[in-house]
Enzyme design. Structure first.
Site, PDB file in Angstrom:
ATOM      1  N   SER A 303      -1.621  -6.989   1.682  1.00 47.85           N
ATOM      2  CA  SER A 303      -0.304  -7.155   1.510  1.00 47.85           C
ATOM      3  C   SER A 303       0.138  -7.110   0.135  1.00 47.85           C
ATOM      4  O   SER A 303      -0.203  -6.023  -0.643  1.00 47.85           O
ATOM      5  CB  SER A 303       0.221  -8.430   1.872  1.00 47.85           C
ATOM      6  N   ASP A 314      -2.917   3.117  -9.606  1.00 50.85           N
ATOM      7  CA  ASP A 314      -2.144   4.405  -9.509  1.00 50.85           C
ATOM      8  C   ASP A 314      -1.821   4.859 -11.176  1.00 50.85           C
ATOM      9  O   ASP A 314      -1.542   5.750 -11.538  1.00 50.85           O
ATOM     10  CB  ASP A 314      -1.298   4.534  -8.625  1.00 50.85           C
ATOM     11  N   LYS A 328      -3.040  -3.674   4.561  1.00 47.60           N
ATOM     12  CA  LYS A 328      -1.876  -3.887   5.094  1.00 47.60           C
ATOM     13  C   LYS A 328      -0.926  -3.328   4.336  1.00 47.60           C
ATOM     14  O   LYS A 328      -0.530  -3.769   3.499  1.00 47.60           O
ATOM     15  CB  LYS A 328      -2.018  -5.479   4.911  1.00 47.60           C
TER      16      LYS A 328
END
Length: 539
Positions: A303, A314, A328
């Site tokens: 999460s 990223d 998740k």
């Protein structure tokens, strides 16, 4: 008449169930009503069908029916379970626990308890708590709370007895190893604060370690306070430990990522069937603190922990080390109800800055398989994205680390020691030795030999070869257990982290994090200047 009155009382609850259901399909129902009455007719039939089923149960069940239980613990949770593994209904006790967890505070005595051999045992009083100050110790067996025996009660029931309004007294009777009789403590309850970010510390000169346990209301502030206390200008490398972190609030995941990214960089976005895309950007930024970061993750990092790991990966801001994360990528909105209950409904998917959806597949499998069979969190070869510097990353089941590290699985003798052997030995050890240990203490051969003999006395079966082979593991875990008793749980966690092979691996990986960050900056500058990027080291 009583039966009719119950039916009249149940009717609003039935309407509530289908009002919630209407919330799932509301926008679509509103559009359809203008074009066709077909869905309205179907909806009415659903309501009638539910009403008939409930009336049938109410009239014919072998035992009297508790309508609150039938609807709030049966119908609504059952409906939510058909949607996804994370939509959920919270009864008053569960909802109260959820709020306490997010706020990080409650009123009680301040200690963790657990069940050992059918008895409720103190695992660790929290540093500075009423339980800690009055002298409750790890290993104390709780016999009664306010003269109510704990025999037959589970851990949650005992914990509820220990909680209560601030300033109220609670009497706790315990049995302690080596004590001839029960010991009674009169404790005054107080506000108990549990940090989601324990105090960070230096692993070596200029290399800092910070662990985030979960993401609650205060996580962002606690992180900032840690870095300010340590002196962020002194940090030349950071190990950010997100292992075992189940997540929490999206907003605090955003706050944590914000601290490490450049101002204006995208952190995460989410959108759902009934909600427009909502992006979240770094509002404050890192203020030029570009020290290398290694993020530790494992299969229980989920999460909000994945939001942070995904954003830093990223943007090539951190080197991700460990095992693939849980996967998740669903966002829940909590809708409080008037009777102290709440409904957590999945309303959106979140996407990392590159556009990855990292949600694991939960179709055609039980919730048990979803939560405990991690072999299904494979990358999605159709969801291919690029980091800022052009490295390939994939969507699918979780965040794939830049460098894999799997913690060794415990087996054999280690399992027995982990379950209770080290805990019980520590409890007995401190009946014969001082509970004061010097800073930096580690078990010597005398202590290890004492553990060896204790295990033989207790009939634990092992070979001498096993015991010798497990020496490093035994010393590390025994130190952790004994530090809880002699110092506190925070000191124990620190010494455990300092001796953690994964943390040592993270320190060794710090140059990779630095190269990654510097290379990404170079590629971004070249891209802005219209040049063709040269190769960047990385995954």
């Amino acid at each position: 008449m009583a039966q009719k009155r119950r039916s009249l009382f149940v009717l609003p609850l039935i309407v509530l169930v289908f009002s919630i259901l209407g919330g799932f399909y509301g926008p679509r129902v509103m559009v359809a009503a203008a074009a066709s009455d077909a869905e309205a007719v179907s909806y009415q039939k659903d309501v009638e069908g539910f009403t008939k089923a409930l009336a049938l149960v109410e009239q014919n069940a072998a035992e009297p029916v508790n309508n609150d239980k039938a609807i709030y613990r049966g119908a609504i949770p059952g409906m939510l379970r058909t949607l996804d593994p994370h939509s959920n209904f919270f009864d008053p006790k569960e909802y109260r626990a959820l709020m306490e967890e997010q706020k990080g505070t409650y009123f009680g005595v301040g200690m963790t308890v657990s069940s050992r051999n059918g008895k409720t045992v103190v695992i660790a009083p929290f540093p500075g708590s009423p339980a800690y100050k009055i002298g409750l110790r790890p290993g104390d067996i709780i016999f009664s709370v306010n003269d109510k025996p704990t025999e037959g009660l589970n851990t949650t029931e005992v914990a509820d007895l220990l909680k209560g309004p601030r300033g109220t007294p609670v009497k706790i009777a315990v049995s302690r190893e080596g004590a001839p009789d029960y010991i009674t403590f009169n404790v005054v309850r107080d506000e108990i604060s549990r940090k989601t970010v324990p105090d960070g510390f230096w692993l070596k000169p200029n290399i800092a370690y910070i662990k985030i346990l979960s993401f609650g209301d205060n996580t962002g502030r606690e992180l900032d306070e840690n870095l300010r206390r340590m002196g962020e200008n002194n940090i030349k490398g950071l190990v950010l430990d997100l292992r075992g972190n189940p997540g929490g609030l999206l907003k605090t995941g955003v706050q944590v990522a914000d601290h490490f990214l450049q101002k204006g960089q995208l952190i995460v976005s989410h959108h759902g069937r009934a909600s427009a895309e909502q992006p979240y950007y770094a509002y404050n930024g890192n203020h030029g603190h570009d020290y290398p970061i290694v993020v530790l993750v494992d299969g229980m990092s989920a999460s909000a922990a994945e939001i942070v790991a995904g954003a830093l990966q990223d943007h090539d801001r951190a080197w991700i080390l460990g095992a693939k994360t849980f996967g998740k990528g669903l966002v829940q909105t909590v809708y409080p109800e008037g009777d102290s209950t709440a409904l957590a409904l999945t309303t959106a998917h979140f996407y990392t800055p590159s556009g990855r959806l990292i949600q694991r597949d939960y179709s055609n499998k039980s919730f048990y398989e979803y939560y405990f069979h991690k072999d299904a969190n494979a990358s999605n070869p159709l969801d291919v994205k690029m980091t800022d510097s052009g490295r390939t990353v994939y969507g699918g089941g979780g965040i794939t680390p830049d460098e894999k590290y799997d913690a060794p699985k415990i087996a054999g003798l280690e399992v027995e020691l982990f379950r209770s052997g080290l805990f019980n030995f520590t409890r007995q050890y401190f009946t014969k030795h001082s509970a004061t240990l010097p800073k930096g203490w580690m078990p010597d051969n005398t202590v290890i030999d004492g553990l060896h003999d204790y295990l033989l006395e207790k009939g634990v079966k092992f070979t001498e070869a096993e015991f010798t082979l497990d020496q490093d593991w035994i010393k590390r875990y025994l130190t952790k257990e004994m530090y809880i008793y002699a110092f506190n749980v925070d000191e124990s966690d620190q010494v455990f982290a300092r001796t953690d092979p994964a943390v040592k691996r993270a320190i060794d990986a710090m140059p990779k994090a630095m190269t990654l960050n510097q290379g990404a900056k170079k590629v971004i500058v070249e891209r802005m200047n219209g040049q063709r990027p040269v190769g960047v080291t990385g995954k």
